[in-house]
Design an enzyme around this catalytic site. Structure first.
Site, PDB file in Angstrom:
ATOM      1  N   ASN A   1      -2.256  -1.186   6.696  1.00 27.13           N
ATOM      2  CA  ASN A   1      -1.740  -1.436   5.523  1.00 27.13           C
ATOM      3  C   ASN A   1      -2.662  -1.546   4.295  1.00 27.13           C
ATOM      4  O   ASN A   1      -2.322  -1.376   3.282  1.00 27.13           O
ATOM      5  CB  ASN A   1      -1.163  -3.130   5.773  1.00 27.13           C
TER       6      ASN A   1
ATOM      7  N   SER B   1       3.529   5.247   0.316  1.00 26.82           N
ATOM      8  CA  SER B   1       4.465   5.084  -0.942  1.00 26.82           C
ATOM      9  C   SER B   1       5.321   6.447  -1.282  1.00 26.82           C
ATOM     10  O   SER B   1       4.875   7.569  -1.215  1.00 26.82           O
ATOM     11  CB  SER B   1       3.336   4.907  -2.013  1.00 26.82           C
TER      12      SER B   1
ATOM     13  N   TYR C   1      -3.517   8.104  -6.926  1.00 25.37           N
ATOM     14  CA  TYR C   1      -3.158   7.328  -5.743  1.00 25.37           C
ATOM     15  C   TYR C   1      -2.085   7.997  -4.966  1.00 25.37           C
ATOM     16  O   TYR C   1      -2.093   7.978  -3.684  1.00 25.37           O
ATOM     17  CB  TYR C   1      -2.228   5.903  -6.129  1.00 25.37           C
TER      18      TYR C   1
ATOM     19  N   LYS D   1      -2.144   9.156  -0.921  1.00 23.76           N
ATOM     20  CA  LYS D   1      -1.170   8.665   0.056  1.00 23.76           C
ATOM     21  C   LYS D   1      -0.359   9.981   0.748  1.00 23.76           C
ATOM     22  O   LYS D   1      -0.050  10.173   1.900  1.00 23.76           O
ATOM     23  CB  LYS D   1       0.058   7.979  -0.641  1.00 23.76           C
TER      24      LYS D   1
ATOM     25  N   VAL E   1       7.384  -3.789  -3.943  1.00 21.83           N
ATOM     26  CA  VAL E   1       7.385  -5.086  -3.599  1.00 21.83           C
ATOM     27  C   VAL E   1       6.507  -5.776  -4.642  1.00 21.83           C
ATOM     28  O   VAL E   1       5.300  -5.546  -5.085  1.00 21.83           O
ATOM     29  CB  VAL E   1       6.620  -5.091  -2.346  1.00 21.83           C
TER      30      VAL E   1
HETATM   31  N1  LIG Z   1       3.419  -3.531  -3.211  1.00 24.85           N
HETATM   32  C1  LIG Z   1       4.142  -2.334  -3.523  1.00 24.85           C
HETATM   33  O1  LIG Z   1       5.202  -2.225  -4.239  1.00 24.85           O
HETATM   34  C2  LIG Z   1       3.681  -1.122  -2.534  1.00 24.85           C
HETATM   35  C3  LIG Z   1       4.621  -0.009  -2.749  1.00 24.85           C
HETATM   36  C4  LIG Z   1       4.362   1.158  -2.145  1.00 24.85           C
HETATM   37  C5  LIG Z   1       3.031   1.082  -1.035  1.00 24.85           C
HETATM   38  N2  LIG Z   1       2.620  -0.247  -0.958  1.00 24.85           N
HETATM   39  C6  LIG Z   1       1.555  -0.004   0.070  1.00 24.85           C
HETATM   40  O2  LIG Z   1       1.328  -1.287   0.733  1.00 24.85           O
HETATM   41  C7  LIG Z   1       0.215  -1.585   1.403  1.00 24.85           C
HETATM   42  C8  LIG Z   1      -0.127  -2.832   0.685  1.00 24.85           C
HETATM   43  O3  LIG Z   1      -0.237  -2.862  -0.644  1.00 24.85           O
HETATM   44  P1  LIG Z   1      -0.101  -4.371  -1.192  1.00 24.85           P
HETATM   45  O4  LIG Z   1       0.922  -4.133  -2.435  1.00 24.85           O
HETATM   46  O5  LIG Z   1       0.148  -5.603  -0.471  1.00 24.85           O
HETATM   47  O6  LIG Z   1      -1.420  -4.492  -2.067  1.00 24.85           O
HETATM   48  P2  LIG Z   1      -2.570  -5.451  -2.305  1.00 24.85           P
HETATM   49  O7  LIG Z   1      -1.906  -6.734  -2.604  1.00 24.85           O
HETATM   50  O8  LIG Z   1      -3.399  -4.907  -3.415  1.00 24.85           O
HETATM   51  O9  LIG Z   1      -3.266  -5.530  -1.101  1.00 24.85           O
HETATM   52  C9  LIG Z   1      -4.237  -4.482  -0.419  1.00 24.85           C
HETATM   53  C10 LIG Z   1      -5.052  -5.208   0.685  1.00 24.85           C
HETATM   54  O10 LIG Z   1      -5.802  -3.906   1.014  1.00 24.85           O
HETATM   55  C11 LIG Z   1      -7.011  -4.604   1.195  1.00 24.85           C
HETATM   56  N3  LIG Z   1      -8.293  -3.670   1.134  1.00 24.85           N
HETATM   57  C12 LIG Z   1      -8.676  -2.655   0.132  1.00 24.85           C
HETATM   58  N4  LIG Z   1      -9.700  -1.897   0.236  1.00 24.85           N
HETATM   59  C13 LIG Z   1     -10.096  -2.304   1.551  1.00 24.85           C
HETATM   60  C14 LIG Z   1     -11.116  -1.661   2.428  1.00 24.85           C
HETATM   61  N5  LIG Z   1     -11.901  -0.910   1.923  1.00 24.85           N
HETATM   62  N6  LIG Z   1     -11.049  -2.162   3.452  1.00 24.85           N
HETATM   63  C15 LIG Z   1     -10.061  -2.864   3.956  1.00 24.85           C
HETATM   64  N7  LIG Z   1      -9.205  -3.518   3.187  1.00 24.85           N
HETATM   65  C16 LIG Z   1      -9.095  -3.188   2.035  1.00 24.85           C
HETATM   66  C17 LIG Z   1      -7.285  -5.663   0.130  1.00 24.85           C
HETATM   67  O11 LIG Z   1      -8.458  -6.488   0.547  1.00 24.85           O
HETATM   68  P3  LIG Z   1      -9.168  -7.274  -0.708  1.00 24.85           P
HETATM   69  O12 LIG Z   1      -8.590  -8.504  -0.790  1.00 24.85           O
HETATM   70  O13 LIG Z   1     -10.527  -7.240  -0.201  1.00 24.85           O
HETATM   71  O14 LIG Z   1      -9.294  -6.240  -2.060  1.00 24.85           O
HETATM   72  C18 LIG Z   1      -5.626  -6.211   0.265  1.00 24.85           C
HETATM   73  O15 LIG Z   1      -5.856  -6.996   1.299  1.00 24.85           O
HETATM   74  C19 LIG Z   1      -0.831  -0.256   0.510  1.00 24.85           C
HETATM   75  O16 LIG Z   1      -1.021   0.500   1.470  1.00 24.85           O
HETATM   76  C20 LIG Z   1       0.007   0.130  -0.542  1.00 24.85           C
HETATM   77  O17 LIG Z   1      -0.297   1.396  -0.928  1.00 24.85           O
HETATM   78  C21 LIG Z   1       2.728  -1.304  -1.629  1.00 24.85           C
END
Ligand SMILES: NC(=O)c1ccc[n+]([C@@H]2O[C@H](COP(=O)([O-])OP(=O)(O)OC[C@H]3O[C@@H](n4cnc5c(N)ncnc54)[C@H](OP(=O)(O)O)[C@@H]3O)[C@@H](O)[C@H]2O)c1
Length: 273
Positions: free
Chosen positions: A88, A150, A169, A173, A202
């Protein structure tokens, strides 16, 4: 009872996955984070004392930390292995999120720095993660490796809607999706499902502090999404989105159903919203 390993559980989708999955006390949930102390505190405050939740240090940009996390996971789960490995964690930069690619033209250093960080985290980090945790996944019963991707990486989505933003980005992906397919190519015969799944759009607070100019770019993107999916009402609340995602992962995504190495949505289709 299932054993889950999930990266990036400090907040957002990762934290919600831990919250929902650990509600069933029979599940074991191991969450990897960069800041263990801060996440331990958040888990205690928001989830209470759940004995089935284990937070480990795991930074995708550090092979050593992932090696240690895999060894610590092995100690926790023993012969049960890992049923679901959920990749994730990701780098989600603001640099390219609101503007067309030409905006990056004179931002040479920032573009190179952010691109390197994206490739290191979202692509190489997950190669290390998969290789290091695979022995545990092979011991598990379910054998599902899920990478959060994504819809931004879908060429038809980019071209049909003329989606200009998030170029770097999206490219990271797309590269990750290829890596997931390569793991599928090698491990499908061992009955391990590798699949890239987009969670939809999300609500996790990404856009809480955007500038008025960034907001303008964002509104342009949202307008295109509204045309793409007329029933689109804005980002889905995270609790609802994770219920849908979990159900698709559990019920729909399997090698038998043809998802080995696939790039799919939270619905198990090419519909990204
Ligand atoms: N939210 C959406 O609408 C959406 C849409 C499409 C895809 N996604 C995908 O869903 C996943 C989760 O996204 P999210 O929206 O929950 O994002 P988020 O709230 O920014 O969470 C990202 C997570 O990744 C961690 N992270 C970043 N760099 C890292 C590293 N080098 N090593 C370990 N952990 C690391 C962050 O930790 P820190 O707290 O340490 O920064 C955080 O826990 C991602 O893969 C994103 O691309 C999300």
């Amino acid at each position: 009872m299932s054993v889950y390993v999930i990266t990036g559980v400090s907040k957002g989708i990762g934290f919600e996955l831990v919250k929902q999955i650990s509600e069933d006390q029979k599940n074991i949930v191991i969450g990897l984070v960069r800041d263990k102390a801060a996440t331990d505190k958040k888990v205690a405050a928001e989830l209470g004392n759940r004995a089935n939740v284990h937070i480990l240090h795991g930074d995708l940009t550090s092979h050593a930390s992932l090696t240690e996390a895999a060894a610590a996971t092995n100690k926790i789960v023993g012969d049960r292995g890992v049923d679901y490995l959920i990749a994730n964690a990701a780098s989600l930069p603001h640099l390219d999120a609101y503007d067309p690619i030409s905006y990056l033209g004179d931002k040479v250093e920032e573009l190179e720095k952010v691109s390197a960080e994206l490739f290191h985290t979202n692509v190489i980090g997950n190669i290390h993660l998969f290789n290091l945790f695979l022995p545990l996944v092979l011991k598990g019963k379910v054998k599902k490796v899920i990478a959060l991707t994504s819809g931004h990486a879908d060429l038809d989505f980019i071209n049909d809607l003329e989606v200009e933003n998030s170029a770097l980005y999206a490219a990271s992906k797309a590269a990750m999706n290829v890596i997931v397919a390569k793991f599928n190519a090698q491990y499908k015969k061992d009955r391990v499902l590798f699949v890239s799944v987009s969670p939809g759009l999300v609500e996790v607070g990404h856009f809480a502090n955007v500038t008025p100019e960034q907001m303008q770019g964002l509104m342009g993107f949202m307008g295109k999404l509204a045309a793409y999916a007329p029933d689109f009402k804005g980002p889905t609340p995270v609790d609802e989105a994770i219920k849908t995602l979990r159900s698709t992962i559990k019920e729909k995504l399997s090698i038998e159903n043809g998802y080995g190495g696939a790039f799919t949505s939270h619905l198990g289709t090419k519909k990204w919203l």
